[in-house]
Design an enzyme around this catalytic site. Sequence first.
Site, PDB file in Angstrom:
ATOM      1  CG  ASN A  38      -0.410   0.106   2.502  1.00  0.00           C
ATOM      2  OD1 ASN A  38       0.735  -0.305   2.709  1.00  0.00           O
ATOM      3  ND2 ASN A  38      -1.131   0.674   3.439  1.00  0.00           N
TER       4      ASN A  38
ATOM      5  CD  GLU B 282       5.786   0.353  13.014  1.00  0.00           C
ATOM      6  OE1 GLU B 282       4.613   0.608  13.354  1.00  0.00           O
ATOM      7  OE2 GLU B 282       6.773   0.660  13.709  1.00  0.00           O
TER       8      GLU B 282
ATOM      9  CB  CYS C 213      -1.377   1.253   8.117  1.00  0.00           C
ATOM     10  SG  CYS C 213      -0.182   2.557   7.883  1.00  0.00           S
TER      11      CYS C 213
HETATM   12  P1  NAD Z   1       0.643  -8.677   4.312  1.00  0.00           P
HETATM   13  O1  NAD Z   1       0.813  -8.998   5.755  1.00  0.00           O
HETATM   14  O2  NAD Z   1      -0.192  -9.589   3.494  1.00  0.00           O
HETATM   15  O3  NAD Z   1       2.065  -8.638   3.589  1.00  0.00           O
HETATM   16  C1  NAD Z   1       3.098  -7.787   4.009  1.00  0.00           C
HETATM   17  C2  NAD Z   1       4.427  -8.347   3.553  1.00  0.00           C
HETATM   18  O4  NAD Z   1       4.673  -9.566   4.261  1.00  0.00           O
HETATM   19  C3  NAD Z   1       4.471  -8.700   2.059  1.00  0.00           C
HETATM   20  O5  NAD Z   1       5.742  -8.394   1.547  1.00  0.00           O
HETATM   21  C4  NAD Z   1       4.241 -10.193   2.075  1.00  0.00           C
HETATM   22  O6  NAD Z   1       4.738 -10.855   0.940  1.00  0.00           O
HETATM   23  C5  NAD Z   1       5.009 -10.583   3.331  1.00  0.00           C
HETATM   24  N1  NAD Z   1       4.627 -11.884   3.888  1.00  0.00           N
HETATM   25  C6  NAD Z   1       3.467 -12.558   3.743  1.00  0.00           C
HETATM   26  N2  NAD Z   1       3.522 -13.741   4.401  1.00  0.00           N
HETATM   27  C7  NAD Z   1       4.750 -13.812   4.973  1.00  0.00           C
HETATM   28  C8  NAD Z   1       5.406 -14.784   5.772  1.00  0.00           C
HETATM   29  N3  NAD Z   1       4.820 -15.936   6.101  1.00  0.00           N
HETATM   30  N4  NAD Z   1       6.658 -14.524   6.202  1.00  0.00           N
HETATM   31  C9  NAD Z   1       7.271 -13.362   5.887  1.00  0.00           C
HETATM   32  N5  NAD Z   1       6.700 -12.404   5.108  1.00  0.00           N
HETATM   33  C10 NAD Z   1       5.446 -12.625   4.667  1.00  0.00           C
HETATM   34  O7  NAD Z   1       0.117  -7.172   4.230  1.00  0.00           O
HETATM   35  P2  NAD Z   1      -0.320  -6.352   2.942  1.00  0.00           P
HETATM   36  O8  NAD Z   1      -1.653  -6.856   2.483  1.00  0.00           O
HETATM   37  O9  NAD Z   1       0.798  -6.291   1.967  1.00  0.00           O
HETATM   38  O10 NAD Z   1      -0.476  -4.862   3.559  1.00  0.00           O
HETATM   39  C11 NAD Z   1      -1.623  -4.430   4.177  1.00  0.00           C
HETATM   40  C12 NAD Z   1      -1.466  -4.484   5.683  1.00  0.00           C
HETATM   41  O11 NAD Z   1      -0.328  -3.742   6.086  1.00  0.00           O
HETATM   42  C13 NAD Z   1      -2.637  -3.853   6.416  1.00  0.00           C
HETATM   43  O12 NAD Z   1      -2.967  -4.647   7.523  1.00  0.00           O
HETATM   44  C14 NAD Z   1      -2.077  -2.508   6.872  1.00  0.00           C
HETATM   45  O13 NAD Z   1      -2.719  -1.962   7.997  1.00  0.00           O
HETATM   46  C15 NAD Z   1      -0.664  -2.872   7.145  1.00  0.00           C
HETATM   47  N6  NAD Z   1       0.183  -1.675   7.126  1.00  0.00           N
HETATM   48  C16 NAD Z   1       0.701  -1.223   8.303  1.00  0.00           C
HETATM   49  C17 NAD Z   1       1.485  -0.078   8.322  1.00  0.00           C
HETATM   50  C18 NAD Z   1       2.070   0.442   9.611  1.00  0.00           C
HETATM   51  O14 NAD Z   1       3.041   1.190   9.536  1.00  0.00           O
HETATM   52  N7  NAD Z   1       1.540   0.106  10.757  1.00  0.00           N
HETATM   53  C19 NAD Z   1       1.754   0.598   7.133  1.00  0.00           C
HETATM   54  C20 NAD Z   1       1.215   0.096   5.948  1.00  0.00           C
HETATM   55  C21 NAD Z   1       0.443  -1.048   5.956  1.00  0.00           C
END
Ligand code: NAD
Length: 492
Positions: free
Chosen positions: A149, A247, A281
């Site tokens: 995102n 995060e 987020c």
């Molecule tokens: P996601 O958890 O699906 O994926 C995030 C990353 O983790 C991707 O690169 C993904 O390939 C990787 N990943 C997935 N499974 C994994 C595993 N088993 N081991 C290691 N890495 C793995 O999240 P998303 O759909 O890409 O992003 C949306 C989410 O991110 C929402 O929940 C949003 O709130 C959160 N977000 C948080 C912040 C913050 O700073 N708090 C900022 C932006 C987005």
Amino acid sequence: MQLNNYIGGTWQEAGGADYTAVLNPANGKELAQVRLSTKEDVSLAVKSAKEAQKKWALVPAPKRADFLYEIGRLMKEKKEHLSQVLTKEMGKVIEEARGEVQEGIDMAFYMAGEGRRMFGETVPSELQDKFAMSVRAPIGVVGLITPWNFPVAIATWKSFPAIVAGNTFIWKPATETPMMAYEMALIFEEAGLPAGVANIVFGSGAEVGTAMIEHPDVRVISFTGSTETGRHVAETGGRHLKKVSLEMGGKNAVIVMDDADIELAVEGILWSAFGTAGQRCTACSRVIVHTDVKEELEQKLVEAMKVLSIGDGMDESVKIGPVINQKALDKIHGYVGIGKDEGAKLLAGGHILTDGKLADGHYYEPTLFTDVKWDSRLAQEEIFGPVVSLIEVSSLDEAIEVNNSVKFGLSSSIFSRDVNKVFRAQRDLDTGIVYVNAGTTGAEIHLPFGGTKGTGNGHRDSGVAALDVFTEWKSIYIDFSGKLQRAQIDTD
Ligand code: NAD
């Protein structure tokens, strides 16, 4: 166009047999193909990062910072190009994409400044002729895992403090948004960053992410993504005694008190709730409204929502772009169904949009529910789309209690003109970020960014606080007395 890994300063084809296509969420067109990496690709990248780190750690921090100044300059030069790639790949409207790229540029210059600060402490020793100080030491090879995102800003929040502090990194971008990572690799190369300092490995979380977390030479994992994945990352990292910075998700609220400037609150809510199609987020997903202004706010929000233009984010007149993919669309629509089943009243929206030009993309109508129960699923779970729930309260205490009732703790906001209420709220809202008379989004890069409870595990991205993730404190004692002096024992 095929995107290859960037390892040790060279472009290397991933070892996996599978490809994924990068699709423009606005129209479904294929933008690029990515070959998925394997555990072996991660090992190669770690090897190169480990080798490079030995030399990089010895480069004086102000010299390391010079590379960041150059990276920032190149990002500035290519700002429009980067923004357009971002919009095509991720879907956010072009104005927001420019804002995100600007955030990365700001972070480059800000963290470059840390090359001449990165302060430690000098402290008096309890013994005569003895000197004591603490310094920040680099940790080694760090692993960065980022979501789709904010495909460039979040990567800069992590990679720039990591390298200015003397670490080298492996970055695994989200599978949905590899093109921004590819663009950043081109910039790292053009900036002359020494080979192996920045490494980018494309692939799935399950294969590449896990391999990074489990690799013995990766000492830190800095992760941004969903709470569900973050928990898994922390569990795996914990087993391997890794420093893990998380995060994660949010369920952010705007509180509108009876003395608020309602017009301003409406603007703040629209921007926070529907900007990036609700996929931030920090997106506003709940509006906690005082009974006395509930009806007025509802009417004004519904009116204002009517003029939001929806479409391809490359069109400058469009305010709301698509959501990332079909899965996201289904999830959002699923929550709208849950809201209706729970008895919430739908005031606006609630449909997948398929008319005309929108047919080939993933578009959801900005949606507003009212009379939502604070403890319903609609009000408690992260939807990650343009859906807002109005919850009625009758006092500031109740508003704060409702705000704090969710398992997340990223951002909150209060609209009020009463200084006493504002000060109580900023103290008692339990989120990592609090806004007064502004929506829930709009973080600036020189302040810590992160959340409490299910949003984080105590670390912060951005600001000087980011250095805490990517450095170890080292305490140094220099005894120049010429004799053995024992702390706590030789006290006379
Ligand atoms: P996601 O958890 O699906 O994926 C995030 C990353 O983790 C991707 O690169 C993904 O390939 C990787 N990943 C997935 N499974 C994994 C595993 N088993 N081991 C290691 N890495 C793995 O999240 P998303 O759909 O890409 O992003 C949306 C989410 O991110 C929402 O929940 C949003 O709130 C959160 N977000 C948080 C912040 C913050 O700073 N708090 C900022 C932006 C987005």
